[in-house]
Design a protein around this motif. Structure first.
Motif, PDB file in Angstrom:
ATOM      1  N   PRO A  29       0.857  -1.178  -0.005  1.00 34.22           N
ATOM      2  CA  PRO A  29      -0.012  -0.097   0.006  1.00 34.22           C
ATOM      3  C   PRO A  29       0.805   1.075  -0.089  1.00 34.22           C
ATOM      4  O   PRO A  29       0.439   2.206  -0.776  1.00 34.22           O
ATOM      5  N   LEU A  30       1.822   1.246   0.897  1.00 34.58           N
ATOM      6  CA  LEU A  30       2.867   2.386   0.734  1.00 34.58           C
ATOM      7  C   LEU A  30       3.361   2.746  -0.426  1.00 34.58           C
ATOM      8  O   LEU A  30       3.630   3.801  -0.880  1.00 34.58           O
ATOM      9  N   TYR A  32       2.283   1.848  -3.392  1.00 35.62           N
ATOM     10  CA  TYR A  32       1.026   2.063  -4.266  1.00 35.62           C
ATOM     11  C   TYR A  32       0.852   3.770  -4.278  1.00 35.62           C
ATOM     12  O   TYR A  32       0.686   4.436  -5.111  1.00 35.62           O
ATOM     13  N   THR A  33       0.884   3.880  -3.053  1.00 36.30           N
ATOM     14  CA  THR A  33       0.457   5.426  -2.883  1.00 36.30           C
ATOM     15  C   THR A  33       1.474   6.302  -3.214  1.00 36.30           C
ATOM     16  O   THR A  33       1.169   7.277  -3.933  1.00 36.30           O
ATOM     17  N   SER A  37       0.848   9.212  -6.142  1.00 40.59           N
ATOM     18  CA  SER A  37       1.034  10.358  -5.944  1.00 40.59           C
ATOM     19  C   SER A  37       1.521  11.180  -7.072  1.00 40.59           C
ATOM     20  O   SER A  37       1.687  12.475  -6.930  1.00 40.59           O
ATOM     21  N   ALA A 255     -10.014  12.406  -1.354  1.00 44.42           N
ATOM     22  CA  ALA A 255      -9.957  11.250  -2.260  1.00 44.42           C
ATOM     23  C   ALA A 255     -11.351  10.868  -2.517  1.00 44.42           C
ATOM     24  O   ALA A 255     -11.790  10.487  -3.756  1.00 44.42           O
ATOM     25  N   LEU A 261      -7.456  11.333  -6.530  1.00 42.80           N
ATOM     26  CA  LEU A 261      -6.551  10.592  -5.766  1.00 42.80           C
ATOM     27  C   LEU A 261      -5.151  10.703  -5.990  1.00 42.80           C
ATOM     28  O   LEU A 261      -4.383  10.481  -4.850  1.00 42.80           O
ATOM     29  N   SER A 265      -3.045  11.109  -2.338  1.00 40.70           N
ATOM     30  CA  SER A 265      -1.932  10.110  -2.311  1.00 40.70           C
ATOM     31  C   SER A 265      -0.561  11.028  -2.125  1.00 40.70           C
ATOM     32  O   SER A 265       0.267  10.629  -1.237  1.00 40.70           O
ATOM     33  N   SER A 266      -0.221  12.010  -2.525  1.00 44.09           N
ATOM     34  CA  SER A 266       0.640  13.065  -2.216  1.00 44.09           C
ATOM     35  C   SER A 266       0.745  13.619  -0.923  1.00 44.09           C
ATOM     36  O   SER A 266       1.669  13.784   0.098  1.00 44.09           O
ATOM     37  N   LEU A 268      -0.902  12.044   1.675  1.00 41.46           N
ATOM     38  CA  LEU A 268      -0.695  10.947   2.445  1.00 41.46           C
ATOM     39  C   LEU A 268       0.848  10.871   2.700  1.00 41.46           C
ATOM     40  O   LEU A 268       1.246  10.575   3.889  1.00 41.46           O
ATOM     41  N   VAL A 269       1.470  10.795   1.674  1.00 48.01           N
ATOM     42  CA  VAL A 269       2.951  10.727   1.725  1.00 48.01           C
ATOM     43  C   VAL A 269       3.539  11.857   2.595  1.00 48.01           C
ATOM     44  O   VAL A 269       4.466  11.727   3.468  1.00 48.01           O
TER      45      VAL A 269
END
Length: 293
Positions: A29-30, A32-33, A37, A255, A261, A265-266, A268-269
């Motif tokens: 998941p990490l 892919y995120t 991003s 999201a 998305l 995602s960015s 989340l990073v």
């Protein structure tokens, strides 16, 4: 006696399946995120993801809403962790003494943690209700003006902090109570001989010996506080006017409401990076505190 390769590495072979599984559920998941991003994607089957490189990160760093959510995340986290730690330690010291019904009191302390955060949020939504809510009824009863609580830009975050302190202070109290049971009795006996008061023993013996335990509780709560979502979203959904939109709430909004998305995602990073830096700092502090103790 000669051992084969299998015998020499049997301990690693036994834990390998579990280690691979954990690595898979964390790493995939990490990764892919991070990959998403770098794309612009609206989760559409018609429009495929479009490579934009670092544009999502550049846009976020220029976005006032992003920096506002960073500020609100820490504005929510820092007062909450301070209040929960102070109250948790005081409650733990108070309830660590033997008295009638001690087990029942400790069980009662755990009740706020047993309920789901969404249920807690809905309960407090009723408590904070401006017209018939218990909070304003209490204020009216003591002669104060009713507050908007969750409906006010200035009052919403303090109101959410009150909810979190009520729900999670018992967690710190229980951790500290466990730490109190392991403290040696010799320093207290020496202090009694010297005529030290209870307050002096608390300040000069109990607190220094409890520092490693308190730091463990702070690290655990800090990580959880930074990621708080359920209670905030179930009560305010980030409102009013984004006044309670923390980083986690902003990720959800980008999201699943705006369907951005790549931006989510960015975000989340960046959020993950902030949390990791804070965790590393806290672990470093905890290690120094442990060595000092």
């Amino acid at each position: 006696m000669q051992y084969g390769w299998l015998d020499r590495n049997i301990k690693w072979i036994f834990i390998l399946p579990a280690a691979l599984f954990i690595l898979l559920i964390i790493a995939f998941p990490l990764a892919y995120t991070v990959r998403i991003s770098f794309y612009e994607w609206s989760m559409s089957a018609i429009a495929p993801p479009k490579w934009v490189g670092l544009d999502n990160y550049a846009a976020l760093l220029k976005d006032e809403r992003f920096w506002g959510s960073v500020w609100r995340t820490f504005y929510f986290t820092i007062p909450a962790i301070v209040l929960e730690t102070v109250l948790g330690v005081l409650i733990a010291v108070l309830f660590s003494r033997k008295f009638v019904g001690a087990k029942w009191v400790k069980t009662f302390l755990m009740l706020p943690m047993v309920a789901t955060p969404v249920a807690i949020g809905l309960i407090w939504l009723l408590i904070y209700e401006p017209s018939i809510g218990l909070a304003n009824q209490i204020l009216k009863g003591i002669g104060l003006k009713p507050l908007a609580w969750l409906g006010s830009v200035d009052q919403v975050l303090p109101s959410l902090i009150i909810i979190d302190v009520w729900e999670w202070t018992p967690m710190i109290a229980l951790i500290v109570i466990a730490g109190l049971t392991t403290l040696p009795s010799d320093p207290y006996e020496s202090a009694d001989v010297d005529g030290a008061t209870s307050f002096q023993k608390f300040i000069h013996i109990t607190l220094p010996l409890l520092r490693p335990t308190i730091m463990v509780a702070v690290v655990l709560r800090m990580i959880d506080l930074l990621k708080t979502f359920d209670t905030i979203y179930s009560t305010t959904q980030g409102g009013p006017n984004f006044a309670s939109e923390t980083l986690n709430v902003m990720v959800y909004t980008q999201a699943f409401q705006y369907f951005k998305l790549g931006t989510a995602s960015s975000l989340l990073v960046l959020f993950f990076s902030i949390i990791m830096i804070i965790i590393m700092v806290l672990i470093g502090i905890r290690k120094k505190v442990g060595e000092a103790a």
